[in-house]
Design a protein around this motif. Structure first.
Motif, mmCIF file in Angstrom:
data_model
loop_
_atom_site.group_PDB
_atom_site.id
_atom_site.type_symbol
_atom_site.label_atom_id
_atom_site.label_comp_id
_atom_site.label_asym_id
_atom_site.label_seq_id
_atom_site.Cartn_x
_atom_site.Cartn_y
_atom_site.Cartn_z
ATOM 1 N N TYR A 252 -3.623 6.697 1.510
ATOM 2 C CA TYR A 252 -3.465 5.277 1.047
ATOM 3 C C TYR A 252 -3.728 4.589 1.842
ATOM 4 O O TYR A 252 -4.492 3.395 1.377
ATOM 5 N N TYR A 253 -4.656 4.460 2.895
ATOM 6 C CA TYR A 253 -5.560 3.204 3.667
ATOM 7 C C TYR A 253 -6.841 3.503 2.607
ATOM 8 O O TYR A 253 -7.199 2.086 2.329
ATOM 9 N N ALA B 202 -4.569 3.821 10.817
ATOM 10 C CA ALA B 202 -4.957 2.771 10.350
ATOM 11 C C ALA B 202 -5.682 1.835 11.440
ATOM 12 O O ALA B 202 -6.358 0.683 10.751
ATOM 13 N N GLY C 190 2.806 -3.147 10.500
ATOM 14 C CA GLY C 190 2.784 -2.305 9.062
ATOM 15 C C GLY C 190 1.499 -2.220 8.499
ATOM 16 O O GLY C 190 0.914 -2.676 7.567
ATOM 17 N N CYS C 191 -0.119 -2.802 9.830
ATOM 18 C CA CYS C 191 -0.885 -3.511 8.882
ATOM 19 C C CYS C 191 -2.154 -2.491 8.161
ATOM 20 O O CYS C 191 -2.976 -2.591 7.149
ATOM 21 N N PHE D 20 5.093 -5.183 2.934
ATOM 22 C CA PHE D 20 5.674 -3.493 2.427
ATOM 23 C C PHE D 20 5.994 -2.678 3.494
ATOM 24 O O PHE D 20 5.362 -1.082 3.589
ATOM 25 N N ALA D 21 6.341 -3.529 4.916
ATOM 26 C CA ALA D 21 6.544 -1.996 5.791
ATOM 27 C C ALA D 21 7.575 -2.708 6.708
ATOM 28 O O ALA D 21 7.746 -1.520 6.922
ATOM 29 N N ALA E 277 2.034 1.837 13.481
ATOM 30 C CA ALA E 277 2.665 3.540 14.516
ATOM 31 C C ALA E 277 1.280 4.567 13.908
ATOM 32 O O ALA E 277 1.078 5.420 14.489
ATOM 33 N N ARG F 128 5.003 1.529 16.755
ATOM 34 C CA ARG F 128 5.940 1.167 15.951
ATOM 35 C C ARG F 128 6.410 -0.299 16.483
ATOM 36 O O ARG F 128 6.712 -0.811 17.494
ATOM 37 N N MET F 129 6.046 -0.825 15.080
ATOM 38 C CA MET F 129 7.023 -2.052 15.126
ATOM 39 C C MET F 129 8.277 -2.598 15.786
ATOM 40 O O MET F 129 7.947 -3.305 17.332
ATOM 41 N N ARG G 189 -5.681 -5.284 4.767
ATOM 42 C CA ARG G 189 -5.621 -6.190 3.563
ATOM 43 C C ARG G 189 -5.599 -7.145 3.746
ATOM 44 O O ARG G 189 -6.049 -8.171 3.246
HETATM 45 C C1 LIG Z 1 2.980 1.336 3.079
HETATM 46 S S1 LIG Z 1 2.166 0.481 4.262
HETATM 47 C C2 LIG Z 1 1.767 -1.222 3.920
HETATM 48 C C3 LIG Z 1 -0.314 -1.227 4.260
HETATM 49 C C4 LIG Z 1 -0.407 -3.010 4.242
HETATM 50 N N1 LIG Z 1 0.684 -3.587 5.532
HETATM 51 C C5 LIG Z 1 -0.482 -3.136 2.727
HETATM 52 O O1 LIG Z 1 0.027 -4.079 2.308
HETATM 53 O O2 LIG Z 1 -1.153 -2.398 2.104
HETATM 54 C C6 LIG Z 1 3.330 0.670 6.152
HETATM 55 C C7 LIG Z 1 1.916 1.336 7.046
HETATM 56 O O3 LIG Z 1 3.294 0.884 7.920
HETATM 57 C C8 LIG Z 1 3.155 1.943 9.277
HETATM 58 N N2 LIG Z 1 4.402 1.819 9.038
HETATM 59 C C9 LIG Z 1 5.154 2.347 9.110
HETATM 60 N N3 LIG Z 1 6.516 2.357 9.330
HETATM 61 C C10 LIG Z 1 6.482 1.667 10.866
HETATM 62 C C11 LIG Z 1 6.799 1.280 11.742
HETATM 63 N N4 LIG Z 1 7.865 1.823 12.338
HETATM 64 N N5 LIG Z 1 6.338 1.118 12.985
HETATM 65 C C12 LIG Z 1 4.703 0.351 12.214
HETATM 66 N N6 LIG Z 1 3.949 0.723 11.630
HETATM 67 C C13 LIG Z 1 4.790 1.233 10.684
HETATM 68 C C14 LIG Z 1 2.560 2.749 8.595
HETATM 69 O O4 LIG Z 1 1.964 3.707 9.130
HETATM 70 C C15 LIG Z 1 1.642 2.133 7.212
HETATM 71 O O5 LIG Z 1 0.498 1.697 7.678
#
Ligand SMILES: C[S@@+](CC[C@H](N)C(=O)[O-])C[C@H]1O[C@@H](n2cnc3c(N)ncnc32)[C@H](O)[C@@H]1O
Length: 214
Positions: A15-16, A76, A50-51, A114-115, A72, A98-99, A55
């Protein structure tokens, strides 16, 4: 299970690779433009929860913001740190966490594109309260909530909201963007997906000035 974790990590890595170069999210641009209009040339301190591959983080840094980027997945943060387009001298701090478990300092902006809904339901509301609590007066949240018709429905690890629940979360905030969308797409990892989203930008009101004594 270890093999599940490895599969999840490999899937996020893919995905990244596919998304890191994409432009920043509309919700982030909207929020930053509001700050710029209110206080031109004075960027602040943001968290990007959830960076992913960065981007949004990159865009914040380019606009002069200090950023705490949290994800997490170690890959990433590795992807973000390895980017060739990180501005020189960028004020970037990163956490692999984890956030829900990450302490948040006082912030001007919490961005979570989206996170945030990837916080499971038992932890989602406390996470939201922590976000609001860490915002300075005049601070903003930008990002998405997922709606109940999203094809993630039925996943115990993802929080979906009815419209009235999304609205309730925003009570007491100044809602600058509340856009509900539904569409069918193919994800960056090639899976068909129905998205039901609430795109949100909300501002925490300035505290009221002390009342004059009668
Ligand atoms: C769909 S991606 C979105 C990435 C970015 N924000 C974007 O808009 O493209 C979700 C991201 O959230 C991270 N993630 C999922 N659950 C999480 C959590 N509980 N705490 C921190 N990061 C989390 C995932 O590892 C992933 O990198």
């Amino acid at each position: 299970m270890a093999s599940d974790d490895a599969a999840r990590s490999a899937s996020w890595k893919e995905y990244y690779a596919k998304t890191e170069e994409r432009p920043p999210r509309e919700t982030l641009i909207f929020a930053l433009d509001r700050f710029e209009a209110e206080r031109p040339g004075k960027p602040g301190f943001a968290a990007d929860l959830g960076c992913g591959g960065g981007r949004d983080t990159i865009h914040l840094l380019r606009r002069g913001w200090r950023v705490l980027a949290v994800d997490a997945e170690a890959s990433a943060i590795e992807t973000l740190r390895a980017r060739g387009d990180l501005p020189p001298g960028a004020a970037l701090e990163t956490r692999i966490a984890r956030m829900e478990d990450c302490a948040l300092p006082e912030l001007d902006l919490v961005n979570s594109s989206f996170a945030l809904p990837l916080c499971p339901p038992p932890k989602f509301h406390a996470m939201w309260e922590r976000i609001i609590a860490c915002l300075r007066p005049g601070g903003r949240f930008s990002g998405q909530f997922f709606g109940e018709r999203d094809s993630f429905a039925g996943r115990a690890d993802i929080t979906l909201l009815h419209r009235h629940e999304a609205e309730a979360l925003l009570s007491g905030l100044q809602v600058e963007m509340f856009r509900e969308t539904e569409e069918d797409t193919v994800t960056p990892r090639g899976k068909p997906k129905h998205w039901h989203l609430f795109h949100i930008v909300a501002r925490k009101a300035e505290s009221l000035p002390p009342r004059a004594k009668a």
